[in-house]
Scaffold this motif. Structure first.
Motif, PDB file in Angstrom:
ATOM      1  N   LEU A  11      57.895 -28.586  32.118  1.00 47.70           N
ATOM      2  CA  LEU A  11      58.793 -29.504  32.999  1.00 47.70           C
ATOM      3  C   LEU A  11      59.884 -28.639  32.987  1.00 47.70           C
ATOM      4  N   ILE A  12      60.492 -28.001  34.188  1.00 45.86           N
ATOM      5  CA  ILE A  12      61.530 -27.101  34.197  1.00 45.86           C
ATOM      6  C   ILE A  12      62.715 -28.045  34.875  1.00 45.86           C
ATOM      7  N   TYR A  13      63.954 -28.347  34.346  1.00 47.99           N
ATOM      8  CA  TYR A  13      64.936 -29.001  34.798  1.00 47.99           C
ATOM      9  C   TYR A  13      66.257 -28.354  34.295  1.00 47.99           C
ATOM     10  N   ILE A  94      53.197 -25.944  36.229  1.00 46.19           N
ATOM     11  CA  ILE A  94      54.849 -26.206  36.187  1.00 46.19           C
ATOM     12  C   ILE A  94      55.107 -27.305  37.052  1.00 46.19           C
ATOM     13  N   VAL A  95      56.061 -28.252  36.736  1.00 41.14           N
ATOM     14  CA  VAL A  95      56.666 -29.151  37.837  1.00 41.14           C
ATOM     15  C   VAL A  95      58.317 -28.737  37.557  1.00 41.14           C
ATOM     16  N   SER A  96      58.988 -28.663  38.612  1.00 42.35           N
ATOM     17  CA  SER A  96      60.401 -28.159  38.460  1.00 42.35           C
ATOM     18  C   SER A  96      60.936 -29.047  39.419  1.00 42.35           C
ATOM     19  N   THR A  97      62.371 -29.350  39.099  1.00 40.71           N
ATOM     20  CA  THR A  97      63.325 -30.083  39.749  1.00 40.71           C
ATOM     21  C   THR A  97      64.560 -29.105  40.259  1.00 40.71           C
ATOM     22  N   GLY A  98      64.294 -27.823  39.541  1.00 41.03           N
ATOM     23  CA  GLY A  98      65.346 -26.838  39.824  1.00 41.03           C
ATOM     24  C   GLY A  98      65.877 -26.727  38.177  1.00 41.03           C
ATOM     25  N   VAL A 116      51.955 -24.648  40.420  1.00 39.60           N
ATOM     26  CA  VAL A 116      53.245 -24.855  40.604  1.00 39.60           C
ATOM     27  C   VAL A 116      53.848 -25.772  41.601  1.00 39.60           C
ATOM     28  N   VAL A 117      54.603 -26.868  41.193  1.00 40.24           N
ATOM     29  CA  VAL A 117      55.128 -27.830  42.020  1.00 40.24           C
ATOM     30  C   VAL A 117      56.734 -27.734  41.820  1.00 40.24           C
ATOM     31  N   ILE A 138      56.683 -19.437  46.377  1.00 38.13           N
ATOM     32  CA  ILE A 138      55.927 -19.224  45.191  1.00 38.13           C
ATOM     33  C   ILE A 138      55.239 -20.737  44.937  1.00 38.13           C
ATOM     34  N   ALA A 139      55.814 -21.775  45.165  1.00 35.57           N
ATOM     35  CA  ALA A 139      55.156 -22.925  44.602  1.00 35.57           C
ATOM     36  C   ALA A 139      53.904 -23.360  45.417  1.00 35.57           C
TER      37      ALA A 139
END
Length: 162
Positions: A11-13, A94-98, A116-117, A138-139
């Motif tokens: 998780l990337i935020y 990966i799940v990212s909200t930026g 990648v989401v 990319i996603a």
């Protein structure tokens, strides 16, 4: 160090709204599924990840002359961190909200055939974010939280607000 083979998400935020959106998303995801996750953010972990990597934002919004050097340095650091994570864990996606720190790991994951989401910020109504422009290409799955953003990202999925 041997690789932990149990599947996990990365998780990337970022701070502020990015973190709040991830908090809400994580809550909804955990209601439906039990899963392990690793977090990467420019803030201290508050979500009880099994591992947390603190990574600074790749650009300095207030110092234009510093930006290219900082971007190169942080991209290299993020690349090394991502490779180390992949060696230690079985990360399935990966799940990212930026924010922008998501670009390098997402690119690596896509090259490795992993999922990648990306969820564009809820504060975006009419203009695309710099990260969103890259992540749209990319996603595997790209979500917007405002219908007006479907004009900017025609292949995106409208998810509603987190």
């Amino acid at each position: 160090m041997p690789k932990d083979c149990q599947p996990k998400l990365l998780l990337i935020y970022g701070k502020g709204g990015h973190k709040e959106q991830m908090k809400r998303l994580l809550s909804k995801m955990q209601e439906q599924h039990a899963f392990k996750f690793i977090s990467m953010a420019d803030v201290v972990d508050e979500f009880n990840a099994i591992e947390h990597l603190q990574c600074p934002e790749p650009r300095d919004k207030f110092h234009l002359w510093k930006a290219p050097w900082q971007l190169a340095h942080i991209s290299a650091v993020t690349l090394i961190q991502t490779i180390k994570l992949l060696k230690r864990h079985n990360i399935t996606g990966i799940v990212s909200t930026g924010p922008g720190m998501a670009v390098v790991p997402s690119l690596i994951f896509r090259l490795l055939g992993k999922k990648v989401v990306y969820i564009e910020s809820w504060s975006r109504f009419y203009t695309a974010s710099a990260t969103g422009i890259f992540m749209y290409r990319i996603a595997n799955q790209f979500y917007v939280q405002n219908t007006t953003m479907l004009d900017k990202y025609p292949k995106a999925t409208y998810s509603g607000r987190l």
